[in-house]
Design an enzyme around this catalytic site. Sequence first.
Site, PDB file in Angstrom:
ATOM      1  N   HIS A  97      92.985   9.174  65.454  1.00 28.82           N
ATOM      2  CA  HIS A  97      91.603   9.015  65.939  1.00 28.82           C
ATOM      3  C   HIS A  97      90.883   7.965  65.082  1.00 28.82           C
ATOM      4  O   HIS A  97      91.093   7.890  63.872  1.00 28.82           O
ATOM      5  CB  HIS A  97      90.860  10.359  65.882  1.00 28.82           C
ATOM      6  CG  HIS A  97      89.543  10.304  66.577  1.00 28.82           C
ATOM      7  ND1 HIS A  97      88.420   9.811  65.964  1.00 28.82           N
ATOM      8  CD2 HIS A  97      89.180  10.628  67.842  1.00 28.82           C
ATOM      9  CE1 HIS A  97      87.415   9.850  66.837  1.00 28.82           C
ATOM     10  NE2 HIS A  97      87.852  10.342  67.981  1.00 28.82           N
ATOM     11  N   GLU A 170      91.247   4.668  73.462  1.00 30.23           N
ATOM     12  CA  GLU A 170      89.899   4.881  72.943  1.00 30.23           C
ATOM     13  C   GLU A 170      89.380   3.597  72.293  1.00 30.23           C
ATOM     14  O   GLU A 170      89.530   3.417  71.066  1.00 30.23           O
ATOM     15  CB  GLU A 170      89.911   6.010  71.905  1.00 30.23           C
ATOM     16  CG  GLU A 170      90.243   7.363  72.467  1.00 30.23           C
ATOM     17  CD  GLU A 170      89.373   8.461  71.844  1.00 30.23           C
ATOM     18  OE1 GLU A 170      88.818   9.250  72.606  1.00 30.23           O
ATOM     19  OE2 GLU A 170      89.228   8.482  70.613  1.00 30.23           O
TER      20      GLU A 170
HETATM   21  C1  PEP Z   1      86.206  10.856  70.599  1.00 30.86           C
HETATM   22  O1  PEP Z   1      85.739  11.249  69.538  1.00 30.86           O
HETATM   23  O2  PEP Z   1      87.420  10.829  70.762  1.00 30.86           O
HETATM   24  C2  PEP Z   1      85.291  10.427  71.664  1.00 30.86           C
HETATM   25  C3  PEP Z   1      85.809   9.911  72.731  1.00 30.86           C
HETATM   26  O3  PEP Z   1      83.962  10.611  71.414  1.00 30.86           O
HETATM   27  P1  PEP Z   1      82.774  10.399  72.480  1.00 30.86           P
HETATM   28  O4  PEP Z   1      83.173  11.096  73.747  1.00 30.86           O
HETATM   29  O5  PEP Z   1      81.580  11.041  71.820  1.00 30.86           O
HETATM   30  O6  PEP Z   1      82.603   8.945  72.679  1.00 30.86           O
END
Ligand code: PEP
Length: 254
Positions: A97, A170
């Site tokens: 992450h 992400e």
């Molecule tokens: C995450 O922490 O993996 C994430 C996607 O956070 P958010 O949904 O708050 O952007």
Amino acid sequence: MNKMLALNWKMNPTSVAEVEKLMQAMKVALAQIRTGDVVVFPPAMYLDLITRIKESEQIYLELGVQDVAIAEKGAYTSQISANMAAGLGLQYALVGHSETHQYLGVTDASVGQKVLQVLQSGINPMICIGYQEDTSSQEIDYDMLKSQLQQALEPSKDLITNQDICIAYEPVWAIGTGVTPSPETIETVIIFLKRTVQEILGAKTAENVRFLYGGSVNSGNIEEFNALPELDGFLIGGASLKPEELPKLAQVVV
Ligand code: PEP
């Protein structure tokens, strides 16, 4: 392939009472779900409490840890091994992450070591791809994405057969910011990631891999993203802590 709804609670909630409240909201939101997969990554401090609530209230979800160490045991103060998570009956481990890159010094190479630990322990990795040092740049760096996937998967590729592996795209600039890529961009990147995973693991093994999107997903945009044919689910942070958001998010996996 089942859709996946993964909820990353990060370092929240901040009290036992708040955990209990959120679990009640989860129970209501998840009451109709029978076929999809839902996994929550809570702070490890609360795993025992949450396991007890989940079992006594029969809440339809799996649990995971937010990170694992690069080794099985030993002098790694503050860390949790994949084996410990497996021993507690957890199903998943989040690996790579962006906040672990940012605050805990996780590197693309250590992500590969962690994935290996997770697979050797018998649980399933959810691997985040998309961290970059320049957290403001919205440019898609395909070479970087490919390199992250290679470093994450190469060390354990001979171990991977039909485990439940999730790759979460992400883009770091979308996490917690309220800004997202367009659905078309997400689709394009997911297609690229799928092709790359096929190259690394072979087409047959890659068939079992699920591809998620994460970054500012909420009840207002999830439907549009969920219509993307290549997407197998979502990794959600901020919105997963809001009881009023949960029923709409849960629709993804009904
Ligand atoms: C995450 O922490 O993996 C994430 C996607 O956070 P958010 O949904 O708050 O952007």
